[in-house]
Every structure is written in C-alpha cells, then in structure tokens.
Design a protein around this motif. Sequence first.
Motif, PDB file in Angstrom:
ATOM      1  N   CYS A 129       0.848  -1.193   0.000  1.00 18.83           N
ATOM      2  CA  CYS A 129       0.000   0.000   0.000  1.00 18.83           C
ATOM      3  C   CYS A 129       0.879   1.237   0.000  1.00 18.83           C
ATOM      4  O   CYS A 129       2.029   1.190   0.451  1.00 18.83           O
ATOM      5  CB  CYS A 129      -0.972  -0.010   1.177  1.00 18.83           C
ATOM      6  N   LYS A 161      -7.922 -10.523   3.430  1.00 16.92           N
ATOM      7  CA  LYS A 161      -8.641  -9.547   4.248  1.00 16.92           C
ATOM      8  C   LYS A 161      -7.772  -9.073   5.415  1.00 16.92           C
ATOM      9  O   LYS A 161      -7.751  -7.886   5.734  1.00 16.92           O
ATOM     10  CB  LYS A 161      -9.947 -10.147   4.771  1.00 16.92           C
ATOM     11  N   LEU A 200      -5.282  -6.642   3.976  1.00 13.93           N
ATOM     12  CA  LEU A 200      -5.957  -5.384   3.665  1.00 13.93           C
ATOM     13  C   LEU A 200      -6.200  -4.568   4.928  1.00 13.93           C
ATOM     14  O   LEU A 200      -5.981  -3.354   4.942  1.00 13.93           O
ATOM     15  CB  LEU A 200      -7.283  -5.649   2.941  1.00 13.93           C
ATOM     16  N   SER A 227      -8.333   1.409  -4.441  1.00 17.22           N
ATOM     17  CA  SER A 227      -7.656   0.328  -5.128  1.00 17.22           C
ATOM     18  C   SER A 227      -8.153   0.276  -6.564  1.00 17.22           C
ATOM     19  O   SER A 227      -9.034   1.045  -6.950  1.00 17.22           O
ATOM     20  CB  SER A 227      -7.953  -0.990  -4.407  1.00 17.22           C
ATOM     21  N   ASP A 228      -7.628  -0.634  -7.333  1.00 15.26           N
ATOM     22  CA  ASP A 228      -8.118  -0.873  -8.686  1.00 15.26           C
ATOM     23  C   ASP A 228      -7.830  -2.311  -9.064  1.00 15.26           C
ATOM     24  O   ASP A 228      -7.128  -3.018  -8.349  1.00 15.26           O
ATOM     25  CB  ASP A 228      -7.488   0.090  -9.706  1.00 15.26           C
ATOM     26  N   CYS A 229      -8.392  -2.731 -10.174  1.00 13.27           N
ATOM     27  CA  CYS A 229      -8.054  -4.042 -10.731  1.00 13.27           C
ATOM     28  C   CYS A 229      -8.307  -3.999 -12.231  1.00 13.27           C
ATOM     29  O   CYS A 229      -9.036  -3.142 -12.725  1.00 13.27           O
ATOM     30  CB  CYS A 229      -8.848  -5.168 -10.056  1.00 13.27           C
ATOM     31  N   SER A 253     -10.108 -10.576  -8.490  1.00  7.56           N
ATOM     32  CA  SER A 253      -9.814  -9.326  -7.793  1.00  7.56           C
ATOM     33  C   SER A 253     -11.087  -8.500  -7.610  1.00  7.56           C
ATOM     34  O   SER A 253     -11.320  -7.931  -6.541  1.00  7.56           O
ATOM     35  CB  SER A 253      -8.766  -8.518  -8.557  1.00  7.56           C
ATOM     36  N   HIS A 255     -12.544  -7.320  -3.969  1.00  9.82           N
ATOM     37  CA  HIS A 255     -12.792  -5.925  -3.614  1.00  9.82           C
ATOM     38  C   HIS A 255     -14.238  -5.717  -3.148  1.00  9.82           C
ATOM     39  O   HIS A 255     -14.473  -5.013  -2.162  1.00  9.82           O
ATOM     40  CB  HIS A 255     -12.472  -4.997  -4.795  1.00  9.82           C
ATOM     41  N   LYS A 256     -15.165  -6.321  -3.843  1.00 11.05           N
ATOM     42  CA  LYS A 256     -16.575  -6.193  -3.438  1.00 11.05           C
ATOM     43  C   LYS A 256     -16.810  -6.853  -2.079  1.00 11.05           C
ATOM     44  O   LYS A 256     -17.543  -6.333  -1.239  1.00 11.05           O
ATOM     45  CB  LYS A 256     -17.495  -6.790  -4.499  1.00 11.05           C
ATOM     46  N   PHE A 274     -15.308  -2.534  -0.737  1.00 12.11           N
ATOM     47  CA  PHE A 274     -14.983  -1.446  -1.650  1.00 12.11           C
ATOM     48  C   PHE A 274     -16.220  -1.144  -2.482  1.00 12.11           C
ATOM     49  O   PHE A 274     -17.008  -2.040  -2.798  1.00 12.11           O
ATOM     50  CB  PHE A 274     -13.843  -1.838  -2.604  1.00 12.11           C
ATOM     51  N   GLU A 295     -17.394   0.391  -6.147  1.00 12.03           N
ATOM     52  CA  GLU A 295     -16.869   0.702  -7.479  1.00 12.03           C
ATOM     53  C   GLU A 295     -17.057   2.182  -7.758  1.00 12.03           C
ATOM     54  O   GLU A 295     -18.170   2.706  -7.641  1.00 12.03           O
ATOM     55  CB  GLU A 295     -17.586  -0.144  -8.532  1.00 12.03           C
TER      56      GLU A 295
END
Length: 144
Positions: free
Chosen positions: A59, A93, A96, A113-115, A122, A126-127, A131, A133
Amino acid sequence: MVIKAEIKDMNIVAGLAVLMWDNHSANELADDFSKILSTGKAQFFLKYETDIPVGFAQCQLRYDYVEGTETSPVGYLEGIFIKKEYRNKGYAKELLEECERWAKSMGCQEFASDCEADNSDSFHFHKAVSFTEANRIICFTKKL
C-alpha cells in the motif's frame, strides 16, 4: 500472522510478487520495493502460515487525484496476493486491514484500489471487503 515488512524482507515480498506480476524479475521487484519502502510513503505486509510466507500486500500514499475520492493523501492498495493453495482463508482480508490501519495512521481518510477489467477474482475480492466501485475506464495509448 501478518508482519510489517522491512527492507530485509523485500526478497521475500518480491518472491511472492513475481507470482502475480510475472513480467518482472524477483531481483528487479526487490530493488524497486526497497526504494519505494525507503520513501516512507509506502508499506508492505507479509502473511505467514506457521513460518511459510503465503501472501503480501503493498500500500502507498497517493497525493494525485484518485478516482472517486475527495481527500488527499489517499491510502492505495497497489497489490495484494495470496498463494493459490492458501486462498479462501481470510488472509487477503487480514493483509488489507493492516494496509488500512497503516493508511489511517498516516493521516488518510480514504482508501482506494483498482483491478484489471478482466480480473474477476480481484473484482469479487474488492466487493467482498466493502470497496465501492467508483468508475470504469478503458485506457488507450499509441506510439508517436
């Protein structure tokens, strides 16, 4: 156990990272990660099962605009990886959460973040860890 990685751990981090970013060498990543860590604006975490390193997270603080955010700096998940045979145990997790704690300790009010668009694993991760979108984009380049 999750540990905060130090410069001496960058070869271990790079050995895991090359499994995800296979277009780089482990030596190249270890060098890059050491430089990034020494800025004080990034942190790496390692997940161990017993004495075996099974995953890592990277990070950083981002001061430029981060899609969907309103504050600066923003904590940013640059990469997270768990070896295939250790997945679905909550290890990502845990990593994170350590990244989020670090970002908060660095004054961040937001984390992002991104993917890649085709990385469904990924996306689902994230979901699953709450996170939201922010946007979808397609980037283009061409040689001049």
